[in-house]
Design a protein around this motif. Sequence first.
Motif, PDB file in Angstrom:
ATOM      1  N   MET A 127      25.548  36.561 -23.986  1.00  0.00           N
ATOM      2  CA  MET A 127      24.975  36.869 -25.574  1.00  0.00           C
ATOM      3  C   MET A 127      24.503  38.502 -25.583  1.00  0.00           C
ATOM      4  SD  MET A 127      22.958  34.806 -28.237  1.00  0.00           S
ATOM      5  CE  MET A 127      22.578  35.643 -29.453  1.00  0.00           C
ATOM      6  N   LYS A 128      24.932  39.139 -26.733  1.00  0.00           N
ATOM      7  CA  LYS A 128      24.520  40.538 -26.997  1.00  0.00           C
ATOM      8  C   LYS A 128      24.143  40.347 -28.307  1.00  0.00           C
ATOM      9  CE  LYS A 128      26.996  44.352 -25.426  1.00  0.00           C
ATOM     10  NZ  LYS A 128      27.030  44.512 -24.021  1.00  0.00           N
ATOM     11  N   TYR A 129      22.908  41.245 -28.455  1.00  0.00           N
ATOM     12  CA  TYR A 129      22.211  41.754 -29.683  1.00  0.00           C
ATOM     13  C   TYR A 129      22.203  42.957 -29.712  1.00  0.00           C
ATOM     14  CZ  TYR A 129      19.286  41.815 -33.723  1.00  0.00           C
ATOM     15  OH  TYR A 129      18.892  42.056 -34.837  1.00  0.00           O
ATOM     16  N   LEU A 130      22.663  43.426 -30.751  1.00  0.00           N
ATOM     17  CA  LEU A 130      23.038  45.066 -30.587  1.00  0.00           C
ATOM     18  C   LEU A 130      22.311  45.842 -31.819  1.00  0.00           C
ATOM     19  CD1 LEU A 130      26.634  45.429 -29.517  1.00  0.00           C
ATOM     20  CD2 LEU A 130      24.459  45.845 -28.393  1.00  0.00           C
ATOM     21  N   TRP A 174      22.146  46.281 -36.306  1.00  0.00           N
ATOM     22  CA  TRP A 174      22.976  46.659 -37.336  1.00  0.00           C
ATOM     23  C   TRP A 174      23.896  47.979 -37.323  1.00  0.00           C
ATOM     24  CZ3 TRP A 174      22.583  50.943 -40.778  1.00  0.00           C
ATOM     25  CH2 TRP A 174      21.525  51.704 -40.445  1.00  0.00           C
ATOM     26  N   ILE A 175      23.363  49.036 -36.866  1.00  0.00           N
ATOM     27  CA  ILE A 175      24.073  50.141 -36.743  1.00  0.00           C
ATOM     28  C   ILE A 175      25.140  49.882 -35.775  1.00  0.00           C
ATOM     29  CG2 ILE A 175      22.390  51.548 -35.431  1.00  0.00           C
ATOM     30  CD1 ILE A 175      23.238  53.724 -37.397  1.00  0.00           C
ATOM     31  N   ASN A 176      24.840  49.677 -34.628  1.00  0.00           N
ATOM     32  CA  ASN A 176      25.688  49.262 -33.522  1.00  0.00           C
ATOM     33  C   ASN A 176      26.975  48.369 -33.785  1.00  0.00           C
ATOM     34  OD1 ASN A 176      26.207  50.079 -30.689  1.00  0.00           O
ATOM     35  ND2 ASN A 176      23.898  49.900 -30.385  1.00  0.00           N
ATOM     36  N   TYR A 218      20.563  58.213 -30.739  1.00  0.00           N
ATOM     37  CA  TYR A 218      19.785  57.076 -30.587  1.00  0.00           C
ATOM     38  C   TYR A 218      20.595  55.502 -30.714  1.00  0.00           C
ATOM     39  CZ  TYR A 218      15.001  59.061 -30.510  1.00  0.00           C
ATOM     40  OH  TYR A 218      14.047  60.012 -29.972  1.00  0.00           O
ATOM     41  N   VAL A 219      21.897  55.834 -30.978  1.00  0.00           N
ATOM     42  CA  VAL A 219      22.638  54.580 -30.971  1.00  0.00           C
ATOM     43  C   VAL A 219      23.620  54.557 -29.716  1.00  0.00           C
ATOM     44  CG1 VAL A 219      24.166  53.461 -32.394  1.00  0.00           C
ATOM     45  CG2 VAL A 219      22.744  54.733 -33.584  1.00  0.00           C
ATOM     46  N   LYS A 220      24.047  55.799 -29.482  1.00  0.00           N
ATOM     47  CA  LYS A 220      25.080  55.899 -28.174  1.00  0.00           C
ATOM     48  C   LYS A 220      24.477  56.210 -26.906  1.00  0.00           C
ATOM     49  CE  LYS A 220      29.736  56.381 -28.997  1.00  0.00           C
ATOM     50  NZ  LYS A 220      30.912  57.183 -29.135  1.00  0.00           N
TER      51      LYS A 220
END
Lengths: 245, 649
Positions: free
Chosen positions: B1-4, B6-8, B219-221
Amino acid sequence: MERANNVEFKVSGRYALFSDPINRMGGEKVSYQIPTYQAIKGILESIYWKPTLIWYIDELRVMKYIKTQSQGIRPINYTGGNTLSIYSYLTDVEYQVKAHFEWNYNRRDLDKDRNENKHFIVANRMIEKGGRRDIFLGTRECQGYVEPCTFGEVKGDYDNYGEISFGIMFHGFDYPDEAYDESGKDKLVARLWYPKMKDGYIKFIRPDKCDIKREIKTMRMKEFNNSNFIGLKEFDEGGEILGLD
Amino acid sequence: MKYLGWINKLYDTYENCISEVGKPRTDGKTPLLPVAHSTQNAQIEVVIDIKGIFRRARILEKEEQVTIIPVTEDSATRSGKYPPPHPLCDKLQYVAGDFSENVEKEKGEDFFNKYIEQLEDWCSSVHKNKKVCAVFEYLKKKKLIKDLAEHKVLSCDDSGNLTKDIKLGTVSQIDAFIRFRVEDTENPSSETAVWLDNEIYKSYIEYYLNKEKSTDLCYVKGEGIPYSEKHPSKVRNSGDKAKLISANDESGFTYRGRFGDKKQAVIVSYEVSQKAHNAIRWLIDIQGYRFGNPKDGEEVIVAWGTNKQKVPPLLVDTDDIFGEEEDSLPIVSTHKEYAQRLNKAIAGYGCEIDSNTDIVIIGLNSATTGRLSITYYKELNGLDFLNRIEKWHNTCSWRHSYKRIQDGTDEKGKNKYKTIDFIGAPAPKEIIRIAFGVERNERLEVDDKLMKSTIERLLPCIIDGARLPYNIVNSAVNRASNPISMNSFNWEKTLSIACSLVKKYRNDKYEKEEWDMALDENQNDRSYLFGRLLAIAQEIESWAISTTGEKRDTNAERLMHQFKLHPYKTWGIITNKLRPYITRLGDKGKKNIELMTKVNSMIPYEDFISSESLKDSYILGYYCQRQVFIDEMNRRVAEKKEKKLENIN
């Protein structure tokens, strides 16, 4: 260091807010799902800390299901008056933490204070007391409570849950007084990482192993001298505790 | 499972839906926007040829005004005294070189010069586009207003100045926004509209992204790429000024302190910011739920699959979920049939949604005009999501007859409505209306703020399987216990929804299904039995009243609330008052009297005389017993009708 100097404790609270910096900047704070390394380190520093040592967080265990709740907040402006915001908190949190300390070799003026038994015993005593200073989970309004525990014991909600991998997250800051090599001298650096939680356990990587970094600004390490610190004399004579080898 | 986060997730959604970018939609909604583009309402469309020669122009109708335009970071968020120009389509003031000659007291030259300089830069870059160059060629001649006035698109006064007080829709003609069509005689089949041309999108994106931009760690990528200092607004609607990512507090200590300026606090790359914002706008537009007033902190909730999967509607009643598959199904009568049908309906989504599907639910609201907050956020795997939706509809189901749907039109062309019966869960909006609404002009209305905050409280009940907040259940039961406080339609609606809530609440509390919509003759619950008694008393009285053609509230209705608090005492009053009606009915009422005695005898004596008030389940007993009488009556009416038909034939 002669021993591992591991400490273990439980920290819990009704609310927690480990802000995601992206929303944090505008003021509408949204909590990450899990604590940052820096937040846990801060909790441990509130329990017990001396500039002589650096705390390293080895592992964290999430004991309760991750739940969020948003609340309308009336933050007071620095210049008076107020604004309105909506914050998203984690609710009903409980974590088990495993950590250890190492000497801070940037503090040469404190090398006489490097008595691991003393610091280890005091740290454990402080955990039993629930900490020296007030404990909070991420932000000041989220009061937290510290108790001793055996790491890995007691049933957790995420036992056998499998793996959750998180996106990129803030790990912590490298402050100049904890620089681990020349490259971190006189700088404030932010570290990012990709956490993974397996059956509720999150193994933190060491700050010096984080490879996503961003230099934020120049910053000087704080000097302790006679003008701002009266306890300097204590460190002249080794700071031994009688009756212990 | 992945939790990323909102922006991702939004960024991923954009990447997965890349085929939707700029693709016109059949439902008239705005398509997913390309990077570095925004939408504007244009009032005037100017057609030129590929050589930049004016052909014609027209004023646009309201429904065709929406135009996709390229923007720069500065122009997308422009404001202030000298707002920067958009790269291609813009207001008259920017695109018309002869603006200042024809408009009194308006400084236009600076605007035009900046605009044309910017356009020239694009047209002289390697990424240039033939049609854009044609627009540039034409506008360079500085005769747009002259052309438009000649073709009677704009009106001038006697001295040749544009008149201010002529309006095109809502804006003065001076402030008209212009868009262009370029007709290429050599390629007659090519797209003439510059705002729909994929080639032009591409040309602009490449031109813009390759302009000098500084890079930093996103900070997202997690990579060093060109970053954005200004993030888009207009997330919930085109007039929305609130931003998800903002940093406007230069003097206070919102982000300052450890950081000196906003760049130190966090960096989000231009590409991620654009894609995430375009994705959320698009999602809200096509499948978002809105609560409250758009001008005053509108709560928006949207659920989506990150790979364009069709998700079951989130905040509707069960009938709407069924309505998606086939229309006008016969109403089911038992819970079992209902459960099967619900299962089938949900399974219908199962072909696109499985355990590998990521479902995201986000709620947005703003406490102040400038900043947008995330009030609810959840990432779920597809199967969990479907199971939870199904569970909600299953445990909260009851029989309702309040729903009005459109049913053709009358001779004046006005919409006609008919009321339908359905079994299922009520829509969250309706739950809030019956629990907290005030009756105004025959309808239950709830204050916007209360609606928004309660929706936020109900969301976890639907998505996380959380327990219903008891105050909502309690309020609903209390209102259902007061039939004379509202009109009969509203009260019936309140009653059936209250039953839904009581059933759901107790189901979650005791973790078992214990109540059914059909009358349970063997149920020994004290409150349930008392509820049945009340319904019987009411039936006797209303029947007796109707024989003499009177119309008034029965004692049972008037005393219902009292009855809930003090069942034994109130029951005495009700039975005393029943006597004349029983006599009036005579033999006709015999069956009901016997039933009353029977139900009464099922309550043990000490329970009967106890001063304890009734629990919420009394409303279920009341409803079920009442429904038995209603069904009987309907049957009698239907039989009479049939007999009549037989006699005629």
